[in-house]
Scaffold this active site. Structure first.
Site: not given
Ligand code: CAA
Length: 258
Positions: A65, A132, A112, A109
């Site tokens: 998400a 999460e 999911e 998400g």
């Molecule tokens: N939401 C918003 N933006 C996101 C995102 C997310 N879930 N995941 C990645 N991005 C964005 C980053 O903020 C970044 O944007 P900027 O360039 O503007 O900073 C861009 O995508 C690239 O990401 P990274 O620089 O972090 O890329 P990376 O290769 O270093 O890492 C990753 C990749 C490990 C996937 C890392 O991006 C990450 O950990 N993302 C979040 C994963 C996460 O926590 N997901 C769960 C979300 S909560 C949820 O989903 C609730 C539910 O149950 C529905």
């Protein structure tokens, strides 16, 4: 129809939806989820489409998400908007088969969403996880329920409590994905698999999907009864007669999807 956050194509009788927010690793924003729901509505209403493939990019199926969108939410925002319900669950009400073709990250998400599909084909680069807990929240699009049904309590609990990601090989061993293919072949292999399904009788395929899904929602005895009634009902469908007759006549069945 044009979409901002997804690409939509048709290949023969297969619909292909590609999540397309590369700068955000396909984070599932409200706009993306709305586009996805709208594209599924179109495919549901298109009699020529008999199976759908849902995919992302080489780097990410979807990284979850959109954290930037929800960071400022309070409880009332989440509750009153019924956050992660509208649009998100459209995949689960779609009656034709949907195959998730996952390369790279399928997190939160994203994992999911893949699990809402009928089965998951994974590239050898795929990584699944429910991170999460690291954000101070818990999965909200079915992760605690569907992941547990796919992989069992122990692995699901470890993944949900620690946020540990699993790679393609572990996800296949655990039963989360149906099989692994080389990343370069993922989309074509998914389309080939979808076309195989699309060549079959659509109403029969829909009944088969419904019967398998019933296994996750009922007791064994009720599920078997549902299957038996559904099996009996295939005898009211023209394609059942054509399928069996074609076998006996040693020819390819010419299904009419009726
Ligand atoms: N939401 C918003 N933006 C996101 C995102 C997310 N879930 N995941 C990645 N991005 C964005 C980053 O903020 C970044 O944007 P900027 O360039 O503007 O900073 C861009 O995508 C690239 O990401 P990274 O620089 O972090 O890329 P990376 O290769 O270093 O890492 C990753 C990749 C490990 C996937 C890392 O991006 C990450 O950990 N993302 C979040 C994963 C996460 O926590 N997901 C769960 C979300 S909560 C949820 O989903 C609730 C539910 O149950 C529905």
């Amino acid at each position: 129809m044009t979409y901002e956050n997804i690409l939509v194509e048709t290949r023969g009788n297969v619909g292909l939806i590609t999540l397309n927010r590369p700068k955000a690793l396909n984070a599932l924003s409200a706009g993306l989820v709305k586009d996805l729901g709208a594209a599924l509505d179109v495919f549901e209403g298109d009699a020529n489409i008999r199976c759908v493939v849902l995919t992302g990019s080489e780097k990410a199926f979807a990284a979850g998400a959109d954290i930037k969108e929800m960071v400022g939410f309070d409880y009332m925002d989440a509750y009153l908007k019924n956050f992660i319900t509208d649009g998100w669950e459209r995949v689960t009400t779609f009656r034709k088969p949907v195959i998730a073709a996952v390369a790279g990250f399928a997190l939160g998400g994203g994992c999911e969403l893949a699990m809402m599909c009928d089965f998951i084909l994974a590239a050898d680069t795929a990584k699944f996880g429910q991170p999460e807990i690291n954000l101070g929240t818990i999965p909200g699009a079915g992760g605690t329920q569907r992941l547990t049904r796919y992989v069992g309590k122990s692995k699901a609990m470890e993944m949900v409590l620690t946020g540990r990601q699993i790679d393609a090989a572990e996800s296949e061993r655990a039963g989360l994905v149906s099989r692994i293919v080389p990343a370069a072949d993922l989309v074509e292999e998914a389309i080939k698999t979808a076309q195989k399904i699309a060549d079959l009788s659509l109403p029969i395929v829909m009944l088969a999907k419904e019967a398998v899904n019933r296994a996750f929602e009922t007791t064994l005895a009720e599920g078997i009864r549902f299957e038996r009634h559904t099996f009996h009902s295939t005898f009211a469908i023209e394609d059942r007669k054509e399928g069996m007759t074609a076998f006996i006549e040693k020819r390819k069945a010419a299904f009419k999807h009726r």
